[in-house]
Design an enzyme around this catalytic site. Structure first.
Site, PDB file in Angstrom:
ATOM      1  N   HIS A   1      -3.480   7.577  35.632  1.00 28.75           N
ATOM      2  CA  HIS A   1      -2.702   6.510  36.263  1.00 28.75           C
ATOM      3  C   HIS A   1      -1.717   7.080  37.281  1.00 28.75           C
ATOM      4  CE1 HIS A   1      -3.887   2.952  33.866  1.00 28.75           C
ATOM      5  NE2 HIS A   1      -4.185   3.858  32.958  1.00 28.75           N
TER       6      HIS A   1
ATOM      7  N   CYS B   1      -8.360   4.581  36.355  1.00 25.31           N
ATOM      8  CA  CYS B   1      -8.606   4.335  34.929  1.00 25.31           C
ATOM      9  C   CYS B   1      -9.846   3.454  34.744  1.00 25.31           C
ATOM     10  CB  CYS B   1      -7.366   3.752  34.248  1.00 25.31           C
ATOM     11  SG  CYS B   1      -7.436   3.932  32.444  1.00 25.31           S
TER      12      CYS B   1
ATOM     13  N   GLU C   1      -0.242   5.559  39.575  1.00 27.10           N
ATOM     14  CA  GLU C   1       0.827   4.595  39.846  1.00 27.10           C
ATOM     15  C   GLU C   1       2.027   4.780  38.921  1.00 27.10           C
ATOM     16  OE1 GLU C   1      -1.374   2.665  36.484  1.00 27.10           O
ATOM     17  OE2 GLU C   1      -1.886   3.913  38.216  1.00 27.10           O
TER      18      GLU C   1
END
Length: 247
Positions: free
Chosen positions: A219, A119, A221
């Site tokens: 993202h 990001c 994660e």
């Protein structure tokens, strides 16, 4: 030098913001747990890199202790770093974090460490290498689907460029979790586009050649059931360490 079973050390940049916890309300460095969970679940050792005073010597000293660098998400990059006036929707500048991450990135590139930008991290990568950003995507695209609201991630299908490193990791399509209002405008000369969404917005870049330098606008994660990107940077870090590049 690492043996094949040794867990490589992955440095992750962090936030530096006013933070409240218990009775305390102070400036603090922090990073959401999902980032370092991604690293540890993929077989790496996560170490956090808080913004602090930096110069080329300090940055070089830091990266000698790392096997890879992950540039994480967070506030907008200061438009002054790519010679633009700030948009009303752009975050107030955080020069301490920008200077820290730019210095770490250049030191990591000099040592040819694996690098993953997430990001904000893809934007740091692009700007540090001479590219520019769109400061507010609704002005460019006519919609807000990349950031629907506070803490709301949008599922976005990414078309991966054939023949790229990213294609070898994710295939030709990827369902990504997005939360961003800025994006890449002019791609830095040292990078190539490796993923775009249906609007043609750049969602991933990488450096051509053998070194692992990858940035994604989404993202990873947020979906730790899919560790492919974290596993890729950890594997690259293990190979980098085993080759003696950090010695």
């Amino acid at each position: 030098m690492h043996g094949p079973q040794v867990r490589p050390i992955i440095g992750l940049t962090t936030y530096l913001e006013q933070s409240r916890t218990g009775i305390w309300d102070v400036r603090a460095s922090f990073l959401p747990q999902v980032y370092f969970d991604g690293v540890t679940q993929a077989g790496g050792i996560a170490t956090l890199l808080p913004p602090q005073p930096v110069d080329a010597v300090v940055a070089a000293r830091v990266v000698t202790g790392l096997d890879a660098l992950v540039l994480t998400g967070g506030v907008d990059v200061d438009p002054a770093t790519y010679r633009a006036d700030p948009h009303p929707e752009t975050d107030p500048p955080r020069p301490d974090r920008d200077e820290w991450e730019f210095a770490l990135l250049h030191a990591a590139l000099e040592r040819r460490l694996p690098i993953l930008g997430i990001c904000r991290g893809i934007q740091v990568l692009n700007v540090a290498l001479g590219g520019t950003l769109h400061q507010h995507l609704p002005d460019v695209l006519g919609h807000s689907r990349h950031r629907m609201g506070a803490a709301v991630f949008t599922a976005t299908e990414i078309a991966i460029t054939p023949g790229t490193r990213l294609a070898s990791l994710l295939g030709d399509r990827h369902q990504a979790q997005c939360h961003h209002h800025q994006g890449i405008d002019r791609v830095a000369d040292r990078l190539m586009v490796s993923g775009q969404d249906a609007d043609g917005l750049v969602e991933a870049v990488e450096a051509p050649g053998g070194d692992f330098v990858v940035g994604v606008q989404w993202h990873p994660e947020e979906r730790l059931d899919d560790l492919r990107l974290f596993a890729a940077v950890v594997d690259a870090a293990r190979t980098c360490g085993s080759s003696g590049r950090n010695d």
